[in-house]
Design an enzyme around this catalytic site. Structure first.
Site, PDB file in Angstrom:
ATOM      1  N   LYS A  91     -20.730  54.941 -44.608  1.00 22.25           N
ATOM      2  CA  LYS A  91     -20.957  55.337 -45.985  1.00 22.25           C
ATOM      3  C   LYS A  91     -19.857  54.740 -46.840  1.00 22.25           C
ATOM      4  CE  LYS A  91     -18.044  57.705 -47.010  1.00 22.25           C
ATOM      5  NZ  LYS A  91     -16.565  57.459 -47.035  1.00 22.25           N
ATOM      6  N   ASP A 127     -17.114  58.054 -52.496  1.00 22.50           N
ATOM      7  CA  ASP A 127     -16.445  58.126 -51.194  1.00 22.50           C
ATOM      8  C   ASP A 127     -16.783  59.420 -50.451  1.00 22.50           C
ATOM      9  OD1 ASP A 127     -14.585  57.131 -49.230  1.00 22.50           O
ATOM     10  OD2 ASP A 127     -13.132  58.609 -49.952  1.00 22.50           O
ATOM     11  N   HIS A 184     -20.625  63.217 -47.780  1.00 19.81           N
ATOM     12  CA  HIS A 184     -20.178  64.382 -47.008  1.00 19.81           C
ATOM     13  C   HIS A 184     -20.515  65.714 -47.690  1.00 19.81           C
ATOM     14  CE1 HIS A 184     -18.209  61.293 -44.819  1.00 19.81           C
ATOM     15  NE2 HIS A 184     -17.074  61.270 -45.481  1.00 19.81           N
ATOM     16  N   ARG A 211     -10.257  39.626 -40.797  1.00 21.15           N
ATOM     17  CA  ARG A 211      -9.639  38.342 -41.162  1.00 21.15           C
ATOM     18  C   ARG A 211      -8.198  38.227 -40.670  1.00 21.15           C
ATOM     19  NH1 ARG A 211     -10.434  38.884 -47.412  1.00 21.15           N
ATOM     20  NH2 ARG A 211      -9.515  40.836 -46.719  1.00 21.15           N
ATOM     21  N   GLU A 231      -8.021  66.962 -49.608  1.00 23.06           N
ATOM     22  CA  GLU A 231      -7.156  66.149 -48.746  1.00 23.06           C
ATOM     23  C   GLU A 231      -5.756  66.120 -49.337  1.00 23.06           C
ATOM     24  OE1 GLU A 231      -9.019  62.589 -46.770  1.00 23.06           O
ATOM     25  OE2 GLU A 231     -10.093  62.619 -48.657  1.00 23.06           O
ATOM     26  N   LYS A 261      -8.200  63.793 -53.509  1.00 17.89           N
ATOM     27  CA  LYS A 261      -7.058  63.280 -52.736  1.00 17.89           C
ATOM     28  C   LYS A 261      -5.793  63.901 -53.316  1.00 17.89           C
ATOM     29  CE  LYS A 261      -9.137  59.756 -50.479  1.00 17.89           C
ATOM     30  NZ  LYS A 261      -9.361  59.928 -49.051  1.00 17.89           N
ATOM     31  N   ASP A 263     -22.512  59.389 -41.292  1.00 18.47           N
ATOM     32  CA  ASP A 263     -21.774  60.294 -42.181  1.00 18.47           C
ATOM     33  C   ASP A 263     -21.014  61.191 -41.216  1.00 18.47           C
ATOM     34  OD1 ASP A 263     -21.008  62.641 -43.568  1.00 18.47           O
ATOM     35  OD2 ASP A 263     -22.354  62.054 -45.181  1.00 18.47           O
ATOM     36  N   HIS A 264     -19.724  60.914 -41.037  1.00 18.97           N
ATOM     37  CA  HIS A 264     -19.051  61.557 -39.899  1.00 18.97           C
ATOM     38  C   HIS A 264     -18.930  63.064 -40.059  1.00 18.97           C
ATOM     39  CE1 HIS A 264     -15.397  61.203 -42.354  1.00 18.97           C
ATOM     40  NE2 HIS A 264     -14.810  62.052 -41.528  1.00 18.97           N
ATOM     41  N   LYS A 295     -19.000  66.613 -37.082  1.00 16.75           N
ATOM     42  CA  LYS A 295     -17.921  67.584 -36.860  1.00 16.75           C
ATOM     43  C   LYS A 295     -18.516  68.818 -36.180  1.00 16.75           C
ATOM     44  CE  LYS A 295     -14.994  66.129 -40.708  1.00 16.75           C
ATOM     45  NZ  LYS A 295     -13.700  65.754 -40.111  1.00 16.75           N
TER      46      LYS A 295
HETATM   47  P1  NDP Z   1     -10.049  49.419 -45.456  1.00 17.61           P
HETATM   48  O1  NDP Z   1      -9.715  49.238 -46.888  1.00 17.61           O
HETATM   49  O2  NDP Z   1      -8.958  49.803 -44.533  1.00 17.61           O
HETATM   50  O3  NDP Z   1     -10.791  48.093 -44.984  1.00 17.61           O
HETATM   51  C1  NDP Z   1     -11.176  47.749 -43.666  1.00 17.61           C
HETATM   52  C2  NDP Z   1     -10.961  46.268 -43.415  1.00 17.61           C
HETATM   53  O4  NDP Z   1     -11.908  45.489 -44.121  1.00 17.61           O
HETATM   54  C3  NDP Z   1      -9.622  45.763 -43.880  1.00 17.61           C
HETATM   55  O5  NDP Z   1      -8.646  46.007 -42.915  1.00 17.61           O
HETATM   56  C4  NDP Z   1      -9.865  44.281 -44.121  1.00 17.61           C
HETATM   57  O6  NDP Z   1      -9.507  43.547 -42.970  1.00 17.61           O
HETATM   58  C5  NDP Z   1     -11.368  44.189 -44.319  1.00 17.61           C
HETATM   59  N1  NDP Z   1     -11.595  43.741 -45.700  1.00 17.61           N
HETATM   60  C6  NDP Z   1     -11.189  44.340 -46.838  1.00 17.61           C
HETATM   61  N2  NDP Z   1     -11.557  43.616 -47.909  1.00 17.61           N
HETATM   62  C7  NDP Z   1     -12.187  42.538 -47.428  1.00 17.61           C
HETATM   63  C8  NDP Z   1     -12.796  41.399 -48.032  1.00 17.61           C
HETATM   64  N3  NDP Z   1     -12.842  41.270 -49.350  1.00 17.61           N
HETATM   65  N4  NDP Z   1     -13.377  40.483 -47.239  1.00 17.61           N
HETATM   66  C9  NDP Z   1     -13.353  40.609 -45.898  1.00 17.61           C
HETATM   67  N5  NDP Z   1     -12.791  41.669 -45.265  1.00 17.61           N
HETATM   68  C10 NDP Z   1     -12.213  42.606 -46.020  1.00 17.61           C
HETATM   69  O7  NDP Z   1     -11.244  50.464 -45.402  1.00 17.61           O
HETATM   70  P2  NDP Z   1     -11.492  51.692 -44.419  1.00 17.61           P
HETATM   71  O8  NDP Z   1     -11.263  51.252 -43.017  1.00 17.61           O
HETATM   72  O9  NDP Z   1     -10.769  52.875 -44.893  1.00 17.61           O
HETATM   73  O10 NDP Z   1     -13.017  51.985 -44.708  1.00 17.61           O
HETATM   74  C11 NDP Z   1     -14.051  51.166 -44.206  1.00 17.61           C
HETATM   75  C12 NDP Z   1     -15.352  51.935 -44.317  1.00 17.61           C
HETATM   76  O11 NDP Z   1     -15.242  53.115 -43.532  1.00 17.61           O
HETATM   77  C13 NDP Z   1     -15.671  52.396 -45.740  1.00 17.61           C
HETATM   78  O12 NDP Z   1     -17.051  52.255 -45.936  1.00 17.61           O
HETATM   79  C14 NDP Z   1     -15.307  53.877 -45.742  1.00 17.61           C
HETATM   80  O13 NDP Z   1     -16.135  54.626 -46.605  1.00 17.61           O
HETATM   81  C15 NDP Z   1     -15.597  54.256 -44.307  1.00 17.61           C
HETATM   82  N6  NDP Z   1     -14.844  55.412 -43.833  1.00 17.61           N
HETATM   83  C16 NDP Z   1     -13.483  55.404 -43.802  1.00 17.61           C
HETATM   84  C17 NDP Z   1     -12.789  56.504 -43.318  1.00 17.61           C
HETATM   85  C18 NDP Z   1     -11.311  56.536 -43.261  1.00 17.61           C
HETATM   86  O14 NDP Z   1     -10.756  57.600 -42.928  1.00 17.61           O
HETATM   87  N7  NDP Z   1     -10.620  55.445 -43.577  1.00 17.61           N
HETATM   88  C19 NDP Z   1     -13.501  57.690 -42.782  1.00 17.61           C
HETATM   89  C20 NDP Z   1     -14.926  57.596 -42.874  1.00 17.61           C
HETATM   90  C21 NDP Z   1     -15.553  56.490 -43.362  1.00 17.61           C
HETATM   91  P3  NDP Z   1      -8.944  42.049 -43.079  1.00 17.61           P
HETATM   92  O15 NDP Z   1      -8.174  41.938 -44.346  1.00 17.61           O
HETATM   93  O16 NDP Z   1      -8.114  41.899 -41.840  1.00 17.61           O
HETATM   94  O17 NDP Z   1     -10.180  41.212 -43.063  1.00 17.61           O
HETATM   95  C1  BG6 Z   2     -13.979  59.268 -45.347  1.00 15.80           C
HETATM   96  C2  BG6 Z   2     -13.408  58.821 -46.654  1.00 15.80           C
HETATM   97  O1  BG6 Z   2     -15.367  59.190 -45.384  1.00 15.80           O
HETATM   98  O2  BG6 Z   2     -13.577  60.579 -45.054  1.00 15.80           O
HETATM   99  C3  BG6 Z   2     -11.920  59.015 -46.695  1.00 15.80           C
HETATM  100  O3  BG6 Z   2     -13.706  57.444 -46.843  1.00 15.80           O
HETATM  101  C4  BG6 Z   2     -11.518  60.407 -46.282  1.00 15.80           C
HETATM  102  O4  BG6 Z   2     -11.444  58.756 -48.002  1.00 15.80           O
HETATM  103  C5  BG6 Z   2     -12.174  60.770 -44.976  1.00 15.80           C
HETATM  104  O5  BG6 Z   2     -10.109  60.447 -46.131  1.00 15.80           O
HETATM  105  C6  BG6 Z   2     -11.928  62.226 -44.637  1.00 15.80           C
HETATM  106  O6  BG6 Z   2     -12.377  62.484 -43.343  1.00 15.80           O
HETATM  107  P1  BG6 Z   2     -11.796  63.715 -42.518  1.00 15.80           P
HETATM  108  O7  BG6 Z   2     -12.608  63.708 -41.278  1.00 15.80           O
HETATM  109  O8  BG6 Z   2     -10.343  63.396 -42.281  1.00 15.80           O
HETATM  110  O9  BG6 Z   2     -11.995  64.898 -43.364  1.00 15.80           O
END
Ligand code: NDP
Ligand code: BG6
Length: 498
Positions: free
Chosen positions: A157, A244, A249, A48, A225, A349, A186-187, A191
């Site tokens: 996930k 999470d 994982h 967005r 973490e 965390k 599931d990253h 690894k």
């Molecule tokens: P974020 O909280 O950073 O959200 C990602 C984006 O989603 C935001 O930048 C936002 O973009 C959009 N968003 C959030 N809320 C809404 C809403 N209500 N409506 C529309 N868009 C919305 O999450 P992450 O990137 O951390 O995580 C995303 C997925 O990835 C999750 O399922 C998480 O489990 C997974 N994941 C995350 C990891 C990580 O290290 N962060 C690692 C592995 C998996 P905008 O506001 O611009 O629309």
């Molecule tokens: C993601 C979780 O799946 O894995 C995060 O949503 C977490 O909360 C991340 O930080 C950890 O990944 P890594 O590869 O840095 O251990």
């Protein structure tokens, strides 16, 4: 299966978020820099947040400089990569966005006439938006492959928030996509060190005879973490540590340690064996959840010597939030191999340091012949270090030099960095390539995901109650709540200090 040089477009939902910044874009860049990304390609990022193509590319440049494994060698190389990155602003809940995405894809694909239209959609938003994304992709006709090409969907996930919602999401997916189009990521499975668990176990003859209850006393899986929740308050508040990290994982790691040898290293046999482990885990008794699960939440403290706020003071977090940032589980795998061996899993965390490891502690010797040495010799422990300092170490007892007979634990240590040099590729590099090439071996299967939710059901229900079981406070920068020590001490054990 398309060959490695077929074109593709990757469409990332939630592209302004943490996952894209920290993992996806750095991985895509590193694949490109290593010349392993199929070309020509297009990355269509959407969220967005209002950004131009150039605005998004500038952000991604910073991200790549900070997080990518491979550095940018020159502006020219970066410019060539960046030219393939596009940004489309829009709300994933709004069907109008999908018309814009369809038009953008059409425009990009027309530019390479004759080549197949291969499309990979990626859900990188908070999971509560997956329903909308799937429905809108289906509604806009974007779920159907363009003739001659593939269309796939990668879903991050946690897949659902409990068993019922995972099943509902599965049904919804099945209404729009064929199962072979869906990649549940599931990253941790991508690894290098996690993939190596299977090689270590099944390409070496010496471990199999020891890999059972006769020799193993306990298994500890730790994913700690030092990071807090950063900018991810909205997502984390709906997830918590159990959803999470634990449901995906850590349970995947448990399965790789506990599974029987698969017939071959292919998607079907590997996933079948992991499912058998899930079936064998003893269901948790809803009346005795506190014996099997413990939760905590970080308060203010220190991270890398800097003062940091408590979870409830983080942006996007409710001031009285009951979301857990630490979870520990005690599980038993009821089969012939593992009966009676406790598997302890913990994740959190803002813990003392970032470390993921699996420690397999073996039984002590039945009797010590070294009467003048210590009464108790430390048990052998095999530690699989997933990150950082990737490697595998076995502690054994040795005689220290000198006239006295003194014993000390020493480590036989294999370090990836020393042996293979450099850093291992990021999990997302491998997994993105696998999805592009149509290989689902390292992706989670729908029935496994549902089993994992079913197992955790009693904990989710118990923790959702008000007042539920205690939410133990811990100081940021510590090893978690003090009560976690009592949790494991009930069996006579202690958490490792990795
Ligand atoms: P974020 O909280 O950073 O959200 C990602 C984006 O989603 C935001 O930048 C936002 O973009 C959009 N968003 C959030 N809320 C809404 C809403 N209500 N409506 C529309 N868009 C919305 O999450 P992450 O990137 O951390 O995580 C995303 C997925 O990835 C999750 O399922 C998480 O489990 C997974 N994941 C995350 C990891 C990580 O290290 N962060 C690692 C592995 C998996 P905008 O506001 O611009 O629309
Ligand atoms: C993601 C979780 O799946 O894995 C995060 O949503 C977490 O909360 C991340 O930080 C950890 O990944 P890594 O590869 O840095 O251990």
């Amino acid at each position: 299966m398309p060959s490695a040089d077929e074109p593709f477009a990757l469409i990332i939902f939630g592209a302004s978020g943490d996952l894209t910044r920290r993992k996806l874009m750095p991985a895509l860049w590193s694949l490109y820099a290593a010349r392993t990304l199929p070309e020509p390609f297009a990355i269509v990022a959407t969220a967005r947040t209002g950004l131009s193509d150039d605005g998004f590319r500038r952000r991604m440049r910073e991200t790549v400089d900070t997080f990518a494994r491979l550095k940018v060698p020159s502006e020219g190389v970066w410019e060539r990569f960046a030219a393939a990155v596009h940004y489309v602003a829009g709300d994933p809940a709004d069907p109008a966005l999908y018309a814009k995405l369809g038009a953008k894809l059409g425009e990009l694909e027309r530019g390479r006439s004759g080549a197949p239209a291969n499309r990979l959609f990626y859900c990188a938003t908070p999971p509560s938006l997956y329903d909308d994304i799937i429905a809108n992709l289906g509604g806009a006709g974007l779920a159907r492959p363009v003739p001659g090409g593939f269309t796939r969907l990668v879903v991050e996930k946690p897949f659902g928030r409990d068993w019922e919602s995972a099943r509902a999401l599965g049904r919804q997916l099945a209404g729009a996509f064929a199962e072979e189009q869906v990649y549940r990521i599931d990253h941790y499975l991508g690894k290098e060190t996690v993939q190596n668990i299977l090689v270590f176990r099944f390409a070496n003859g010496i471990f199999e005879p020891l890999w059972n209850r006769n020799h193993v006393a306990e298994v500890q899986v730790t994913v700690a973490e030092s990071l807090g929740i950063e900018t991810r308050g909205a997502y984390y508040e709906e997830a918590g540590a159990l959803r999470d990290m634990m449901q995906n994982h850590l349970l995947q790691l448990l399965c790789l340690i506990a599974m029987e040898p698969p017939l071959s290293f292919d998607a079907g046999p590997v996933r079948d064996e992991k499912n058998k482990v899930m079936h064998a885990i003893r269901p948790l008794d809803p009346c005795r959840v506190e014996e099997a699960a413990l939760r905590g939440q970080y308060g203010a403290g220190f991270a890398e010597s800097r003062p940091v706020p408590g979870y409830r003071q983080e942006p996007g977090v409710a001031p009285r939030s009951a979301t857990e940032t630490y979870a520990a589980l005690r599980l038993l795998v009821d089969n012939w191999r593992w009966a009676g061996v406790p598997f302890y899993l913990r994740t959190g965390k803002r813990l003392a340091r970032r470390v993921s490891e699996i420690a397999i502690r073996f039984h002590r010797t039945p009797h010590s012949i070294f009467r003048r040495g210590p009464a108790v010799v430390e048990a052998n422990t095999l530690v699989i270090r997933i990150q950082p300092d990737e490697g595998i170490a076995l502690t054994v007892a040795a005689k220290t030099p000198g006239p006295d007979l003194r014993l000390a634990p020493v480590r036989l240590d294999f370090r990836y960095g020393e042996v293979f040099g450099g850093e291992p590729p990021e999990a997302y590099e491998r997994l993105l390539l696998d999805a592009i090439h149509g290989d689902a071996t390292l992706y989670a299967r729908g029935d496994w995901v549902e089993e994992a939710w079913q197992l955790l059901g009693p904990v989710l229900e118990s923790w959702a109650q008000e007042p539920g079981p205690a939410l133990h406070a811990y100081e940021a920068g510590s090893w978690g709540p003090a009560e976690a020590e009592g949790f494991i001490a009930r069996d006579g054990g202690a958490w490792r200090r990795p």
